[in-house]
Design a protein around this motif. Structure first.
Motif, PDB file in Angstrom:
ATOM      1  N   GLU A   1      44.145  44.826  51.529  1.00  0.00           N
ATOM      2  CA  GLU A   1      43.008  44.083  50.974  1.00  0.00           C
ATOM      3  C   GLU A   1      42.455  44.768  49.726  1.00  0.00           C
ATOM      4  O   GLU A   1      42.051  44.101  48.768  1.00  0.00           O
ATOM      5  CB  GLU A   1      41.911  43.927  52.030  1.00  0.00           C
ATOM      6  N   GLU A   2      42.432  46.082  49.716  1.00  0.00           N
ATOM      7  CA  GLU A   2      41.926  46.811  48.546  1.00  0.00           C
ATOM      8  C   GLU A   2      42.805  46.558  47.326  1.00  0.00           C
ATOM      9  O   GLU A   2      42.299  46.366  46.213  1.00  0.00           O
ATOM     10  CB  GLU A   2      41.883  48.312  48.849  1.00  0.00           C
TER      11      GLU A   2
ATOM     12  N   SER B   1      42.244  42.974  45.982  1.00  0.00           N
ATOM     13  CA  SER B   1      40.986  42.838  45.239  1.00  0.00           C
ATOM     14  C   SER B   1      41.083  43.543  43.879  1.00  0.00           C
ATOM     15  O   SER B   1      40.571  43.052  42.880  1.00  0.00           O
ATOM     16  CB  SER B   1      39.812  43.378  46.049  1.00  0.00           C
TER      17      SER B   1
ATOM     18  N   GLN C   1      40.735  41.768  40.200  1.00  0.00           N
ATOM     19  CA  GLN C   1      39.789  42.279  39.209  1.00  0.00           C
ATOM     20  C   GLN C   1      40.494  42.569  37.877  1.00  0.00           C
ATOM     21  O   GLN C   1      39.939  42.309  36.807  1.00  0.00           O
ATOM     22  CB  GLN C   1      39.110  43.553  39.723  1.00  0.00           C
TER      23      GLN C   1
END
Length: 81
Positions: free
Chosen positions: A4-5, A8, A12
């Motif tokens: 998930e990191e 994201s 970004q």
């Protein structure tokens, strides 16, 4: 697969204004280069075939042309002075 990191972080990076601005600039540069390439491209002009003269023209040319002997044609005739 992707954590998930990482997802994201990837989102970004893709949505940052720097990446979007560089993408737009590269796209505009590509359009400019293709425009200039088309502007300076000149397609080759194909030469038209010359049709062989008709039999009437050949006869007219034969009548109009003076007869020349082979020796005159080769430059073997001596000029008399």
């Amino acid at each position: 697969m992707l954590s998930e990191e990482l997802k994201s972080l990837l989102i970004q990076v893709i949505t940052s204004w720097q990446v979007i601005a560089v993408t737009v600039v590269v796209f505009l540069y590509f359009l400019l280069v293709t425009y200039v390439a088309r502007l300076y491209y000149h397609p080759r002009v194909t030469k038209r075939r010359v049709s062989p003269p008709s039999s009437k023209k050949i006869k007219q040319l034969a009548k109009a042309a003076p007869e020349v002997s082979d020796s005159e044609d080769l430059g073997l005739v001596e000029e008399s002075s």
